[in-house]
Design a protein around this motif. Structure first.
Motif, mmCIF file in Angstrom:
data_model
loop_
_atom_site.group_PDB
_atom_site.id
_atom_site.type_symbol
_atom_site.label_atom_id
_atom_site.label_comp_id
_atom_site.label_asym_id
_atom_site.label_seq_id
_atom_site.Cartn_x
_atom_site.Cartn_y
_atom_site.Cartn_z
ATOM 1 N N LEU A 1 67.174 -132.227 2.176
ATOM 2 C CA LEU A 1 67.694 -132.761 2.755
ATOM 3 C C LEU A 1 68.338 -132.513 4.529
ATOM 4 C CD1 LEU A 1 70.032 -134.943 0.382
ATOM 5 C CD2 LEU A 1 68.565 -135.680 1.231
ATOM 6 N N VAL A 2 67.927 -133.146 5.709
ATOM 7 C CA VAL A 2 68.274 -132.712 6.898
ATOM 8 C C VAL A 2 69.304 -134.144 7.432
ATOM 9 C CG1 VAL A 2 65.889 -131.114 7.170
ATOM 10 C CG2 VAL A 2 66.364 -133.486 7.712
ATOM 11 N N TYR B 1 65.212 -136.816 3.690
ATOM 12 C CA TYR B 1 64.655 -134.943 3.402
ATOM 13 C C TYR B 1 63.469 -134.919 4.983
ATOM 14 C CZ TYR B 1 65.355 -136.433 -1.163
ATOM 15 O OH TYR B 1 65.695 -136.966 -2.219
ATOM 16 N N ALA B 2 63.042 -132.955 4.759
ATOM 17 C CA ALA B 2 62.801 -132.531 6.132
ATOM 18 C C ALA B 2 61.714 -133.792 6.142
ATOM 19 C CB ALA B 2 62.017 -131.610 5.358
ATOM 20 N N ALA C 1 55.458 -140.956 -4.574
ATOM 21 C CA ALA C 1 57.298 -141.066 -5.107
ATOM 22 C C ALA C 1 57.511 -140.330 -3.797
ATOM 23 C CB ALA C 1 56.926 -141.261 -6.479
ATOM 24 N N SER C 2 56.701 -139.851 -3.242
ATOM 25 C CA SER C 2 58.187 -138.950 -1.680
ATOM 26 C C SER C 2 58.397 -139.886 -1.131
ATOM 27 C CB SER C 2 56.607 -137.856 -1.307
ATOM 28 O OG SER C 2 55.807 -138.314 -0.127
ATOM 29 N N GLY C 3 59.355 -140.818 -0.766
ATOM 30 C CA GLY C 3 59.863 -142.142 -0.251
ATOM 31 C C GLY C 3 58.787 -142.243 1.015
ATOM 32 N N LYS C 4 57.535 -142.297 1.181
ATOM 33 C CA LYS C 4 56.841 -143.021 2.967
ATOM 34 C C LYS C 4 57.264 -143.769 3.512
ATOM 35 C CE LYS C 4 52.638 -141.432 0.817
ATOM 36 N NZ LYS C 4 52.677 -141.293 0.299
ATOM 37 N N SER C 5 57.741 -145.139 2.476
ATOM 38 C CA SER C 5 57.597 -145.950 3.436
ATOM 39 C C SER C 5 58.947 -145.662 3.796
ATOM 40 C CB SER C 5 57.985 -147.148 2.477
ATOM 41 O OG SER C 5 56.928 -147.394 1.444
ATOM 42 N N LEU C 6 59.746 -144.977 4.014
ATOM 43 C CA LEU C 6 60.867 -145.341 4.870
ATOM 44 C C LEU C 6 60.316 -143.903 6.157
ATOM 45 C CD1 LEU C 6 64.159 -145.130 4.827
ATOM 46 C CD2 LEU C 6 64.194 -142.405 4.459
ATOM 47 N N ARG D 1 54.000 -131.203 4.623
ATOM 48 C CA ARG D 1 55.028 -130.439 3.711
ATOM 49 C C ARG D 1 56.030 -131.182 2.859
ATOM 50 N NH1 ARG D 1 59.507 -127.704 3.142
ATOM 51 N NH2 ARG D 1 60.328 -129.091 5.012
ATOM 52 N N ASP D 2 55.708 -131.790 1.795
ATOM 53 C CA ASP D 2 56.800 -132.202 1.225
ATOM 54 C C ASP D 2 57.778 -132.530 0.700
ATOM 55 O OD1 ASP D 2 57.141 -134.751 -0.989
ATOM 56 O OD2 ASP D 2 56.225 -134.775 -1.939
ATOM 57 N N ALA D 3 58.443 -132.850 1.225
ATOM 58 C CA ALA D 3 59.948 -132.309 0.722
ATOM 59 C C ALA D 3 61.163 -132.733 0.130
ATOM 60 C CB ALA D 3 60.903 -131.875 2.237
ATOM 61 N N ALA D 4 60.216 -133.986 -0.618
ATOM 62 C CA ALA D 4 61.021 -134.508 -1.774
ATOM 63 C C ALA D 4 61.454 -133.462 -2.925
ATOM 64 C CB ALA D 4 60.883 -135.729 -1.980
#
Length: 912
Positions: A90-91, A114-115, A137-142, A307-310
């Motif tokens: 988290l950033v 997330y980063a 499911a890494s939160g791309k929509s956000l 780079r997936d930070a989730a």
């Protein structure tokens, strides 16, 4: 509705959410919530999450132990692949965001991103084009929702256009955006968004056009509904701040080339109305997301965030091979029965599971079998069925596929999202990133065909720190069995590349006509990816041939218009299918359901599923087709309690009917081709046992496709290189497959945009003989093997009406094409033939599968003649089974590799 099971998590959306009646999310700050027993102490979100995670891990461990034990002898474990858990990073927000948006995010449990989310949001808000390629499911929509809402709050005139490959994805995202922008109860929302697609009512279309800040649509509607009427969309186009391209990886091949040209037209009308939107593209895991984004949009400077930070829990991937039931012949158990056993293990453990099947028929069979297992129905049981148990099974086990009516699919999506449905059998319809709630496991019935698709489907399971389990049951197809023999092909190699060629003249020219209709083209302008110096000569040629009308204005500028057609976009179909679908209507005299619309079936699938006498299943219910009205595209069915299902017998063949260019000396040619698919009959197969209990004829018109094909005939001296007819058949099929996949790579198209066939040579350069088409999963019929064992002729054809210029380009490449195929095979690290270099070919009697298939990626591209040269090359003057021999087994991959290379060198030598 069934009560929420303590073992099945609440659904979640792609946005992070807090404990609330609304859906939760896999992204930052998302806690899942389980119902609390009456009178118990209210647990904190952290306690609830930990309790749910521990329960899920325990259930998955139980299922994993059962799978590793071989499902009571039903399967062998071919491979186990484990990925360790990782924590999230988290950033802080990259820039301060509006307090109203901050409050809406906090309400959803999102305090910080997330980063990778912060990097994408920061780049987009700075005006940089962004391509995001992180896991499911890494939160791309956000990453696109925050910039869109922030821009609207800063300037209410700001607009955004969101492109999705399907209607369902567009509506799913609009639902999520509306939840984010809802605001406090009783207060106006933060912004407005709407859907603009073929299902949108007229009033809602006008509202989306005139008042929505964000409009979700698909490329087809942009092509036909927005760009030709861009003057009506001036408010959106003049203030267009962001264009979102979701599921970028789906825009490949000829379809991707069409979409790239639609986007070229979009950038033209945006410039005309005074805007240059920032692009935010989201992709699944592919080898070249930045390259694909650049080719698709014509913009080269994308910021790649991969780079997936989730956070992610531990993931386990188990490959199961059905057990051998006959050691003498090597026959294995039916893979669908083993899939049923594997999925049943998840069902009994109450694990939320998605079961991906390769065909719609398999979806229906698996749904039926799992429901019977859930309800306790024994084989052949017709009486004594518990209606309550059956009703419960029908709610907990669902099917999902193309052909279901939209309202039916939405109902299944809601059941999966709410947790009412525990197991859903589906085709690739649920592969894309639609929010379908929390899943813990995925079952794959057969290898999906590519590593990228395998990763995408497997990624549908797993939330935050929870474990996820994927079980893939291999079929008896040679490609699947090659993975069983070498699992490293699946786990150790990178995902495939996605390629497009928007400058293909067969695709570019129709869109130039559309562009000239929307706004006159000028000789001084270029298109995205095409400089004016290249485009101007092509426009002049099109004007000289009458495709465009040329005028010179008072200032001496050359302007090009479209004349004659009132609406040229109507004649350009992005997905290569213009035929009307079949509708399935129920016949129930005297009942309220008489005349009820049950389903829709694609035109191409009509003869396979809707022939008279066919059993058409819909989520366990069986209907018999009593009549098919071919002209009206209607199938009339009646409900029956069938004990069997039907399977059509399909035959596909191709021949060249008129030459375009023939070089007899080199044994090659190009010509108009006639592709015919006939369905002569169907089999009746008993449920559960799958035994054949009957056969029936089908008397329906053949489906015909007129296209373009290139063909190469091997010289007689090939017989001296490969004397044995069995080896020659295997080598010829390997050459056909390698040529097919290599050509797709060189021509930057999808492998399904082309087809290939192998037949006995009709004579050097002579067209006209029917060639049986070779399937895509390594299976060759007896006719294919018989013809390939003679002096082979390899055909490569465009798999779409009228052709797309692909076979023409392959023919033009000549020796360059064969030299590239040889380099790919010789450069493969396998050194003995594998699914990356040769393909799969099994000769009757072989004691082991003999690989021979796909293609490694190479750096060389298609020979470049410049845009004008390619256009003129496409304008070539175009005038208006033997008995199968005894084939000896082939056991060594090295023999096949050597034989295939000998054939390819002969073709290369002849093409020089």
């Amino acid at each position: 509705m069934l009560e929420h099971s303590s073992g099945f998590p609440r659904a979640r959306s792609l946005l992070q959410t807090e404990a609330s009646p609304g859906p939760a999310s896999p992204a930052a700050g998302e806690p899942d919530v389980l119902p609390e027993p009456v009178g118990s102490r209210r647990r904190s979100p952290a306690e609830t999450e930990e309790t749910r995670r521990v329960a899920t891990d325990s259930r998955l461990a139980t299922v994993e132990a059962e799978l590793l034990a071989g499902l009571n002898g039903a399967a062998e474990v071919a491979a186990v692949h484990r990925i360790l858990a990782r924590s999230g990073e988290l950033v802080d927000w990259p820039t301060p965001i509006d307090r109203r948006l901050q409050a809406a995010l906090t309400k959803r449990g999102i305090e910080r991103p997330y980063a990778h989310q912060a990097a994408a949001i920061g780049a987009a808000m700075q005006g940089r084009d962004v391509v995001l390629a992180t896991a499911t499911a890494s939160g791309k929509s956000l990453c696109f929702q925050v910039p869109i809402v922030e821009s609207v709050l800063a300037d209410p005139r700001s607009r955004a256009l969101l492109l999705f490959p399907t209607k369902a994805l567009a509506r799913d995202q609009v639902r999520s955006l509306r939840e984010l922008g809802a605001g406090e109860p009783g207060s106006p929302g933060l912004f407005g968004c709407g859907v603009y697609d073929g299902d949108t009512p007229p009033d809602e279309r006008r509202a989306a056009r005139d008042r929505a800040h964000a409009v979700a649509t698909n490329p087809d509607m942009l092509h036909r509904g927005i760009l030709p009427h861009h003057d009506r969309w001036s408010a959106l186009l003049a203030n267009l701040r962001y264009v979102v391209i979701d599921e970028l990886h789906s825009y490949r091949g000829v379809f991707g080339g069409h979409v790239a040209n639609v986007l070229r037209r979009l950038w033209r009308v945006c410039a005309y109305h005074g805007s240059r939107p920032t692009i935010i593209a989201c992709s699944a895991t592919i080898a070249n997301p930045r390259e694909l984004a650049g080719m698709l949009t014509g913009r080269p400077d994308f910021a790649l965030i991969d780079r997936d930070a989730a956070p992610a829990g531990p993931r386990t991937f188990i490959v199961l091979n059905p057990a051998v039931v006959d050691p003498l012949t090597g026959v294995r158990r039916d893979y669908l029965k083993v899939t049923r056993a594997a999925t049943g293990a998840f069902r009994r453990a109450q694990v939320a599971t998605l079961a991906f099947c390769r065909t719609r028929k398999a979806v229906e069979l698996l749904t039926r079998y799992l429901r019977e297992d859930e309800a306790g129905i024994k084989p052949g049981q017709a009486t004594g069925i518990d209606p309550v148990a059956l009703a419960r099974a029908e709610k907990r086990i669902r099917g999902y596929r193309g052909g279901y009516l939209p309202e039916h699919r939405r109902e299944v999506e809601r059941a999966l999202h709410s947790g009412e449905a525990q197991v859903v059998a589906t085709t690739n319809a649920l592969e894309l990133g639609m929010d379908i709630g929390g899943l813990d496991a995925v079952v794959l019935a057969g290898y999906p065909g590519t590593r990228a698709a395998t990763l995408q489907r497997s990624g549908r399971a797993g939330r935050r720190q929870s474990a996820a389990l994927t079980a893939m049951v291999l079929s008896s197809d040679p490609l699947d069995q090659c993975i069983a023999a070498d699992p490293g092909f699946l786990f150790d190699e990178p995902p495939e590349h996605a390629r497009i060629d928007p400058d293909n003249p067969e695709l570019l020219v129709p869109h130039l006509r559309c562009a000239a209709y929307e706004l006159p083209l000028t000789a001084e302008e270029g298109l995205a990816g095409i400089v004016p110096e290249e485009l101007a000569p092509v426009l002049e040629d099109l004007a000289a041939s009458g495709v465009l009308h040329r005028e010179v204005d008072a200032e001496g500028r050359r302007r090009f218009f479209t004349l004659g057609d009132s609406f040229p976009a109507d004649k350009v179909d992005l997905r290569s299918s213009m035929e009307e679908n079949f509708t399935v209507l129920e016949v129930a005299p005297g009942l309220a359901t008489d005349g009820r619309l049950l389903a829709e079936v694609d035109f191409e699938d009509g003869p396979l599923y809707l022939h008279p006498g066919a059993i058409y299943p819909i989520e366990g219910e069986t209907y018999e087709v009593s009549r098919l009205d071919w002209k009206e595209r209607k199938a009339y069915v009646r409900a029956v309690q069938a004990t069997y299902y039907t399977e059509a017998v399909c035959q596909l063949k191709v021949r060249v009917v008129a030459p375009i260019a023939v070089d007899e000396a080199r044994g090659r040619g190009l010509g108009y081709a006639h592709l015919v698919r006939s369905v002569p009959g169907f089999k009746k197969l008993r449920f559960r046992s799958h035994e054949n209990i009957g056969f029936g004829p089908i008397n329906l018109p053949d489906l015909e496709l007129h296209t373009i094909a290139a063909y190469w005939t091997l010289s007689a001296k090939v017989l001296t290189h490969v004397v044995d007819p069995g080896r020659r058949a295997a080598a010829a099929l390997a050459v056909g497959h390698a040529l097919h996949h290599s050509a797709a790579m060189l021509l930057m198209c999808d492998v399904h945009d082309l087809g290939h066939a192998v037949a006995a040579s009709p004579g050097r350069g002579a067209p006209g003989q029917w060639a049986p088409v070779v399937g895509g999963r390594g299976r060759g019929s007896q006719e294919v093997l018989a013809q390939a064992s003679a002096l082979p002729c390899v055909y490569l054809y465009d798999n779409m009406p009228g052709g797309a210029g692909l076979a023409t380009q392959a023919h033009t490449l000549g020796a360059t094409l064969f030299a590239q195929v040889i380099r790919i095979i010789e450069g493969c690290s396998c050194r003995g033939g594998c699914p990356t270099c040769l393909g799969i070919a099994r000769v009757p009697g072989a004691s082991a599968p003999v690989p021979a298939l796909p293609v490694v990626e190479a750096e060389a591209g298609p020979t470049s003649f410049g845009l004008l040269g390619r256009y003129r090359a496409a304008q070539v003057v175009r005038p208006p089974a033997p008995q199968a021999p005894m084939l000896r087994p082939i056991d060594l991959r090295a023999e096949l590799r050597t034989d295939a290379l000998n054939l390819l060198r002969a073709l290369e030598e002849a093409a020089v």
